[in-house]
Structures are given as C-alpha cells and as structure tokens.
Motif scaffolding. Structure first.
Motif, PDB file in Angstrom:
ATOM      1  N   LYS A  28      34.198  63.052  53.064  1.00 56.67           N
ATOM      2  CA  LYS A  28      35.326  64.124  53.453  1.00 56.67           C
ATOM      3  C   LYS A  28      34.920  65.428  53.777  1.00 56.67           C
ATOM      4  O   LYS A  28      35.129  66.068  54.475  1.00 56.67           O
ATOM      5  CB  LYS A  28      36.227  63.864  52.453  1.00 56.67           C
ATOM      6  N   ALA A  29      33.643  65.866  52.676  1.00 55.65           N
ATOM      7  CA  ALA A  29      33.323  67.200  52.740  1.00 55.65           C
ATOM      8  C   ALA A  29      32.625  67.358  54.193  1.00 55.65           C
ATOM      9  O   ALA A  29      32.556  68.381  54.971  1.00 55.65           O
ATOM     10  CB  ALA A  29      32.550  67.412  51.794  1.00 55.65           C
ATOM     11  N   ARG A  75      32.850  65.522  56.853  1.00 57.92           N
ATOM     12  CA  ARG A  75      33.672  65.367  58.056  1.00 57.92           C
ATOM     13  C   ARG A  75      34.538  66.760  58.418  1.00 57.92           C
ATOM     14  O   ARG A  75      34.725  67.151  59.491  1.00 57.92           O
ATOM     15  CB  ARG A  75      34.718  64.401  57.664  1.00 57.92           C
ATOM     16  N   THR A  76      35.092  67.279  57.190  1.00 57.84           N
ATOM     17  CA  THR A  76      35.842  68.595  57.164  1.00 57.84           C
ATOM     18  C   THR A  76      34.701  69.868  57.928  1.00 57.84           C
ATOM     19  O   THR A  76      35.191  70.411  58.487  1.00 57.84           O
ATOM     20  CB  THR A  76      36.133  68.903  55.754  1.00 57.84           C
ATOM     21  N   LEU A 108      35.472  71.922  61.138  1.00 59.12           N
ATOM     22  CA  LEU A 108      35.564  73.368  61.255  1.00 59.12           C
ATOM     23  C   LEU A 108      34.401  73.841  62.180  1.00 59.12           C
ATOM     24  O   LEU A 108      34.810  74.824  62.975  1.00 59.12           O
ATOM     25  CB  LEU A 108      35.001  73.600  59.692  1.00 59.12           C
TER      26      LEU A 108
END
Length: 410
Positions: A212-213, A215-216, A220
């Motif tokens: 998730k990190a 992908r975030t 961004l």
C-alpha cells in the motif's frame, strides 16, 4: 547616406597626400569621437565599414591619410560641384564607380571632421586590440581569470565522472564477492538450516507493487507530475518566447545588423523618439536596394509592393497585451537600454524570434535589478538622498516607482 564616403575610400589608389595645412584629428576628444560615431552609424555604416572590409562600398581604413582635409570637406558637401570643376581626382572617382552621383550633405565642417575623427579613432582602437590581446596572455602559473575558472570546472567534471565510475566498480565488485561467497558456502554444505535460509533466501518482487505504501507513493508522484505539467501549460498561455514566423520577405538581421553593422535606428527610425519602434517603409529599403541586388527575387517583392502602392505586410513578432503600456523611447533614449536587452542577439538572427518571455514578472525583475543613472539630474537628488538614508542597496527603477501597477497599467 548610401553614397557617403563610398567613393571617398576609393581615393586610396588615387591620391596619397596627407591632411593639408598640418591639420590633425582630435582623436583624444571623447565628445567629438562620440558625435562622429553617431553621425557615421546613422548615415554611413549602411555601405561602409571603418576597417578594410567591403560592405557595399569600400572600407574606410586609411582614408584620412589619403586625402587632404579641404578636399574631403568639398567632396562630402558637394561632390558634383567638385567634379564639374574638373578636379582630376574627383572625376577619376566618379568614373570608377560608374558615374553614380554622390548626394550632397548639409553637414558643417565640424560634423565632417567629427566623422573623420571617429574613423581615425576606430582604426587606432583596432590596431591596439591585437597588442592588448598579446600582453594579456598569462605566464605559466599566472592567474588567467575566467579561463582558469572554466578549466577548473572541466577538471571537476572529470573528477566527478571518475568517482561515479569508481562507485559503479565497487558496487559490481561487492556483488561478485557476495555471489562467490554464496556459491562457496553452498558447495561446502556446512550451513545449518537457519544459515541456509538466510544465504539462499529469494526476494519476492511482488511484495513491492502489492504494498500500500508503494502504491500510495506512485499515485502521489503521478499527481504531482500532472499538476506540475498543468501549471506549466497554464502559466505559458500567451507567452510566445521562441516565436519565429515566416515573413513576406526573407530579411536577414544577421546580414544587415550583423555583418554590415547597420544601426537599428536606420530602419526603425522612431525607436529613440516614440512609443513604437516603427516598421521600416519600403522607401528605407530602396535607399540601398535601388542600386544593390535589385535583381534579387526577394528585392523584387519590394518593387512590386511599391508598384501596387501597398505596404509590405510584415508579421508582428513581439506582442504585449493591450492592458500593458510600453514606451520604446523611455527605455532606449532615457534609460539607455540596448536593443539586445529585450530582443536578444538580434545581430546574429537569420530569422528573428522572440528572445525574452516579455512577461510581467520578467519586466518587474528588470526594474528591480536595473540601477537608474541619476548623475547630473537634479530631479533625483532628494529621492536618492531619501533612498540612501533608508537602505544601502542601489537606486533602481523599482526604487523610483517602477514596480507600481499604475506605471504600466492605467
């Protein structure tokens, strides 16, 4: 002044007499040289260089040593009268240049002398330039200024490249050492279960893009790049930097302003006097091209425009919005701003393009950085004193209100 000094320089091979009556030129008088330079550039530079190069007519180098001052005054003021008098040198020059009549000029003796003084001064400056260049050569180990800085910069680039190569070699070496050690340990089979798991563990790349990190972070970065590109496009609306349209006639500033050194004011006649720099009329073109390269296809377009009594439809390159006020004379005449400051190296452009962005920020930056010449102008005395009492910075255009909205928008 198409013919001014055109045949004057031709007298090189006709007469070798010096100035009569021991007349000398005041080359050390900066005022006379400056006045002569202005007259020369506004009238003579169209056809003549101050050196030996042939532009349209011959160069002016050595002309002061070839003629007497009284003869030069007579010739420049009324060449036809001198020819009609039967002066053998005047007749020879007239015949040499296909009997092309040199127009008469209502110059005073002082103005003509100032032109000749400028020519002499330019010759002296050209002669001193090589000598100055030779003496400026630095001895081994001596500080050579900007050249040394450039050399140091080159060495730093080389050192940086070497360091990067060394770093890459070290990384590759460490990877090779790790691989060799791994193979050695596996062959000897002296590893227990825990050590074997550590040595032979496999890296799961799927965990990276499923994180998730990660992908975030990717989203961004994408959003930031998209916003940056959008802002760049939005802020660039109306900015035509680099705009170089095709003109109806292939006019080369590089040839005219560069090689022939024709002063901008010769064609743009109101650049020092008016809000606008003015578009050159066909008459200005014909001052030269009634005799020079008249058969050229591009020059024939000028003839056709004159025959049809229609102006040449030049395409405007530098545009400011109607809401912004700009005055050429205020900048060129009062401020002493050179044309190249805004228009770039125009004398090197084969096809003219918009050099500067011409944005409000660009103009204001110039106003903030450009100091005002207040010497000899009592209007600024109190303002300068007030400015110096509050700050040690230079008295710039902005200090005099050049950044106020109403100066350009009203």
């Amino acid at each position: 002044m198409i013919a001014f000094l055109f045949t004057l320089a031709a007298s090189f091979g006709v007469s070798t007499t010096g100035f009569a009556q021991g007349a000398s030129l005041p080359v050390d008088d900066a005022g006379i040289v400056s006045a002569g330079e202005s007259l020369y550039k506004n009238n003579c530079v169209v056809c003549h260089s101050v050196g030996s190069d042939v532009v349209v007519g011959p160069g002016m180098k050595g002309v002061n040593e070839r003629r007497t001052q009284p003869w030069l005054l007579s010739w420049i003021k009324n060449s036809q009268a001198l020819i009609a008098s039967g002066d053998k040198d005047a007749v020879a020059i007239y015949n040499q240049f296909n009997k092309q009549a040199m127009p008469s000029f209502a110059f005073s003796d002082e103005e003509i002398v100032s032109i000749l003084t400028y020519i002499k001064s330019a010759e002296s400056a050209a002669a001193e330039a090589p000598a100055a260049g030779a003496t400026a050569a630095a001895a081994p180990g001596e500080n050579v200024g900007t050249d040394a800085i450039g050399a140091v910069g080159g060495y730093l680039d080389i050192i940086l490249v070497v360091l990067i190569v060394v770093l890459i070699v070290l990384v590759v070496t460490l990877l090779l050492i790790t691989s060799v050690l791994k193979n050695y340990l596996n062959k000897n089979k002296q590893l227990d279960e825990y050590d074997n798991e550590i040595v032979n563990q496999r890296f799961d790349f799927s965990k990276i893009y499923k994180s998730k990190a990660v992908r975030t972070l990717v989203v961004l970065i994408f959003v930031v790049v998209l916003i940056d590109l959008t802002l760049d496009k939005a802020m660039g609306i109306g900015i035509q930097q680099g705009y170089a349209p095709t003109q109806p006639i292939a006019f080369s500033h590089k040839l005219h302003a560069g090689e022939h050194q024709i002063d901008c004011n010769y064609c743009h006649t109101t650049v020092y006097e008016s809000k606008s720099a003015s578009i050159p009329s066909a008459n200005i073109c014909m001052n030269c091209h009634s005799q020079i390269k008249a058969e050229s296809p591009e020059i024939q377009k000028i003839y056709k425009a004159i025959e049809r009594n229609k102006p040449i439809e030049w395409v405007r390159i530098h545009n400011l919005p109607d809401l912004a006020y700009f005055n050429h004379s205020q900048h060129t005449q009062v401020g002493g701003v050179e044309c190249q400051t805004c228009h770039g190296p125009i004398q090197e452009m084969e096809v003219v393009s918009q050099y500067a962005p011409l944005t409000m920020a660009w103009c204001i930056d110039c106003h903030r950085e450009t100091p005002l010449n207040t010497e000899g102008n009592a209007y600024y005395d109190n303002l300068v004193k007030l400015h110096e009492s509050t700050t040690k910075s230079a008295f710039t255009v902005s200090s005099n209100g050049g950044a106020e909205c109403s100066k350009c928008h009203y």
